[in-house]
Design a protein around this motif. Structure first.
Motif, PDB file in Angstrom:
ATOM      1  N   SER A 144      95.271  15.270 -96.718  1.00 42.78           N
ATOM      2  CA  SER A 144      95.673  15.037 -98.189  1.00 42.78           C
ATOM      3  C   SER A 144      94.187  15.904 -98.877  1.00 42.78           C
ATOM      4  O   SER A 144      93.440  15.981 -98.443  1.00 42.78           O
ATOM      5  N   SER A 145      94.667  15.975-100.316  1.00 43.19           N
ATOM      6  CA  SER A 145      93.688  16.424-100.901  1.00 43.19           C
ATOM      7  C   SER A 145      94.129  16.043-102.422  1.00 43.19           C
ATOM      8  O   SER A 145      95.051  15.729-102.680  1.00 43.19           O
ATOM      9  N   GLY A 146      93.137  16.034-103.428  1.00 45.45           N
ATOM     10  CA  GLY A 146      93.262  15.837-104.619  1.00 45.45           C
ATOM     11  C   GLY A 146      92.333  16.294-105.583  1.00 45.45           C
ATOM     12  O   GLY A 146      91.001  16.558-105.115  1.00 45.45           O
ATOM     13  N   SER A 152      92.358  15.611 -88.243  1.00 47.28           N
ATOM     14  CA  SER A 152      92.194  16.293 -86.899  1.00 47.28           C
ATOM     15  C   SER A 152      90.813  16.789 -86.642  1.00 47.28           C
ATOM     16  O   SER A 152      90.355  16.909 -85.488  1.00 47.28           O
ATOM     17  N   ALA A 153      90.230  17.528 -87.554  1.00 50.34           N
ATOM     18  CA  ALA A 153      88.951  18.082 -87.405  1.00 50.34           C
ATOM     19  C   ALA A 153      87.728  17.091 -87.929  1.00 50.34           C
ATOM     20  O   ALA A 153      86.648  17.578 -87.461  1.00 50.34           O
ATOM     21  N   ARG A 154      88.204  15.936 -88.129  1.00 51.99           N
ATOM     22  CA  ARG A 154      87.004  14.785 -88.437  1.00 51.99           C
ATOM     23  C   ARG A 154      86.249  15.113 -89.541  1.00 51.99           C
ATOM     24  O   ARG A 154      84.976  15.058 -89.748  1.00 51.99           O
ATOM     25  N   ARG A 155      86.995  15.832 -90.729  1.00 50.83           N
ATOM     26  CA  ARG A 155      86.111  16.662 -91.661  1.00 50.83           C
ATOM     27  C   ARG A 155      86.682  16.025 -93.115  1.00 50.83           C
ATOM     28  O   ARG A 155      87.684  15.920 -93.015  1.00 50.83           O
ATOM     29  N   LEU A 156      85.552  15.914 -94.071  1.00 55.87           N
ATOM     30  CA  LEU A 156      85.768  15.779 -95.436  1.00 55.87           C
ATOM     31  C   LEU A 156      85.464  16.785 -96.200  1.00 55.87           C
ATOM     32  O   LEU A 156      83.889  17.006 -96.037  1.00 55.87           O
ATOM     33  N   ALA A 157      86.011  17.394 -97.114  1.00 49.73           N
ATOM     34  CA  ALA A 157      85.290  18.442 -98.014  1.00 49.73           C
ATOM     35  C   ALA A 157      85.328  17.868 -99.486  1.00 49.73           C
ATOM     36  O   ALA A 157      86.457  17.303 -99.789  1.00 49.73           O
ATOM     37  N   GLN A 216      88.668   6.870 -90.418  1.00 49.27           N
ATOM     38  CA  GLN A 216      90.295   7.297 -90.706  1.00 49.27           C
ATOM     39  C   GLN A 216      90.437   7.178 -92.211  1.00 49.27           C
ATOM     40  O   GLN A 216      90.688   6.065 -92.552  1.00 49.27           O
ATOM     41  N   ILE A 217      90.092   8.238 -92.993  1.00 47.70           N
ATOM     42  CA  ILE A 217      90.244   7.827 -94.400  1.00 47.70           C
ATOM     43  C   ILE A 217      91.732   7.739 -94.832  1.00 47.70           C
ATOM     44  O   ILE A 217      92.594   8.407 -94.635  1.00 47.70           O
ATOM     45  N   VAL A 254      90.889  16.093 -97.182  1.00 44.60           N
ATOM     46  CA  VAL A 254      90.502  14.981 -96.044  1.00 44.60           C
ATOM     47  C   VAL A 254      91.172  15.914 -94.566  1.00 44.60           C
ATOM     48  O   VAL A 254      92.380  16.333 -94.579  1.00 44.60           O
ATOM     49  N   PHE A 255      90.704  16.235 -93.518  1.00 46.16           N
ATOM     50  CA  PHE A 255      90.790  16.871 -92.415  1.00 46.16           C
ATOM     51  C   PHE A 255      90.995  16.116 -91.183  1.00 46.16           C
ATOM     52  O   PHE A 255      89.956  16.001 -90.556  1.00 46.16           O
TER      53      PHE A 255
END
Length: 184
Positions: free
Chosen positions: A116-118, A130-135, A151-152, A127-128
């Motif tokens: 997801s992104s916004g 599978s990579a457990r990352r948030l940009a 798990q966001i 939100v990524f």
């Protein structure tokens, strides 16, 4: 255009009958929820306007004070998500070109495609899972965080003098300050 499965056609008819929405809007909303893996959606339709939905309670629509529209969008998305959660296949095949996107990618390419992104004003998130990352991007500055066991499932943005963003996970609310910043 992809073909709906029998399950997808039945769901589309139910949504159209229950919510009084057009076929084109229904297809667009099903694609948006499916593109968000049943947990989120970004949409832009003539009938409902544009906005975002995340399972767990976050719904934003372009007509921000129209609570009836927010409720309608949330209900439609929850019904689509529920069908997906029951394992119903809604499209024969969803082509990558048919996915709803939010525009130009600003996050590090090694993270892949976000779940997801916004964005709103000068702030954006991606939100990524599978990579457990948030940009997170504020202006032109991009920071990447390790989401760990989170798990966001929801996001909230507050505008004003101090722009903040908070997230909801199965472990509760968190801010980026609660996460470890990592190199992209």
């Amino acid at each position: 255009m992809n073909q709906l499965t029998e399950s997808g056609r039945n769901l589309a008819r139910r949504l159209q009958d229950e919510h009084g929405i057009e076929h084109e809007t229904t297809i667009s909303m099903i694609k948006a929820v499916q593109a968000g893996n049943g947990t989120m959606a970004q949409f832009s339709t003539r009938e409902l306007g544009y906005g975002q939905w995340m399972r767990g309670g976050m719904t934003m629509v372009s007509d921000m004070f129209n609570n009836a529209l927010k409720t309608k969008v949330a209900t439609i998305c929850e019904q689509i998500s529920g069908a997906m959660g029951r394992g119903e296949t809604l499209f024969e095949r969803l082509e990558p070109d048919d996915r709803i996107t939010s525009g130009q990618e600003w996050w590090p390419t090694n993270l892949g495609k976000p779940g997801s992104s916004g964005s709103q004003n000068e702030m954006a998130y991606a939100v990524f899972p599978s990579a457990r990352r948030l940009a997170v991007r504020i202006g032109s500055d991009v920071s990447v965080y390790d989401t760990g066991d989170h798990q966001i499932t929801g996001v909230g943005q507050q505008q004003g003098a101090s722009q903040t963003v908070t997230f909801t996970s199965q472990l509760g609310r968190l801010s980026v300050d609660d996460l470890k910043q990592v190199r992209p």
